[in-house]
Motif scaffolding. Sequence first.
Motif, short mmCIF file in Angstrom:
data_model
loop_
_atom_site.label_atom_id
_atom_site.label_comp_id
_atom_site.label_asym_id
_atom_site.label_seq_id
_atom_site.Cartn_x
_atom_site.Cartn_y
_atom_site.Cartn_z
N PRO A 39 0.71 -1.26 -0.05
CA PRO A 39 -0.04 -0.02 0.09
C PRO A 39 0.59 1.46 -0.01
CG PRO A 39 -0.16 -1.21 2.23
CD PRO A 39 0.53 -1.92 1.25
N LEU A 40 2.15 1.39 0.52
CA LEU A 40 3.00 2.46 0.65
C LEU A 40 3.42 2.89 -1.06
CD1 LEU A 40 4.04 4.74 2.19
CD2 LEU A 40 5.84 3.08 2.79
N VAL A 41 3.78 1.63 -1.55
CA VAL A 41 4.50 1.79 -3.06
C VAL A 41 3.15 2.41 -3.80
CG1 VAL A 41 5.00 0.63 -5.14
CG2 VAL A 41 6.14 0.06 -2.83
N ALA A 42 1.90 1.86 -3.53
CA ALA A 42 0.82 2.53 -4.32
C ALA A 42 0.35 3.94 -4.07
CB ALA A 42 -0.46 1.34 -3.95
N LEU A 43 0.52 4.02 -2.79
CA LEU A 43 0.49 5.59 -2.39
C LEU A 43 1.36 6.53 -3.20
CD1 LEU A 43 -0.72 7.88 -0.58
CD2 LEU A 43 0.97 7.02 1.07
N LEU A 44 2.60 6.19 -3.11
CA LEU A 44 3.55 7.17 -3.63
C LEU A 44 3.93 7.12 -4.96
CD1 LEU A 44 6.39 6.46 -0.98
CD2 LEU A 44 4.61 8.07 -0.81
N ASN A 45 3.23 6.12 -5.60
CA ASN A 45 3.51 6.05 -7.04
C ASN A 45 2.47 6.55 -7.83
OD1 ASN A 45 5.05 4.87 -9.30
ND2 ASN A 45 3.56 3.36 -9.56
#
Length: 278
Positions: A261-267
């Motif tokens: 979820p952190l990658v999804a947010l920052l991407n």
Amino acid sequence: MSAQADAAAISTQRVKARARIEVEHRAGRSRLARLYQDGAAKIRLPETSADPLEAVLINMAGGLTGGDRLDWEVSVGAAARAVLTTQACEKVYRALAGHAEVDVRLSVGAGGFLGWLPQETISYDCAAFSRTLDADLAAGAEALIVEATVFGRSAMGERVENGTFRDRWRIRREGRLVHAEDFSVGPDIGKTLNRPASGDGRIAVATLLLVSERGEQLLEPARQIVGDDGGASFWTVGQTGKLLARLYAGDGYTLRKRLMPLVALLNGRAGLPKLWSL
């Protein structure tokens, strides 16, 4: 190791592989400009109907060990957008001689975006690994750089006690150094990760760096995802904003539950690479 075994290890055929991809903005969208592949390094391009261009990096050797060398080079042109990930987790096996080396070189033109999002690196006991990552960003360019490492697969009963692992990052924008870090652990990896001041028994770690002014607005949502096992901060170097987040966990599965979820947010609008959820 005996002299005979030492000689056999050195003479064994090793991986020497390199791949380069160039992406440009043309006719209203990001498109492949050049692709070069040599040895076990391959790049595949899944079909996408809109930006960003997605590319998948594949090490056909199935992993790395001492003496192997793998080079990736990515160039994203002005106003182009690209996201790169790996087909699977990269495995670094026991080394009989030398280090497994990975060299990553990234460049992004003015107004472009690059998401460098490989899946986790899994390090086995007695592995020897060294990675360098250099990124050059033009004015207005953005980049999301992610590297995650798991020292042994707990679910498989694997433990990493010995070995070396080195990771060196240098990120520049308009020629100015905006982020630098060196991570090194070994030769007593198990003991080091068990110390309260280092891993406190946690064997899975991840670093996420977003070079973008929009990182300031994402800081609080990022902190909510990171929770207590890690941290996130935002600051400005010159005119460059950057968000840096670190995660750690007791195993790879627990790490990934927050990493995804952190990658999804920052991407941003690109979200999570499809291969991450397979």
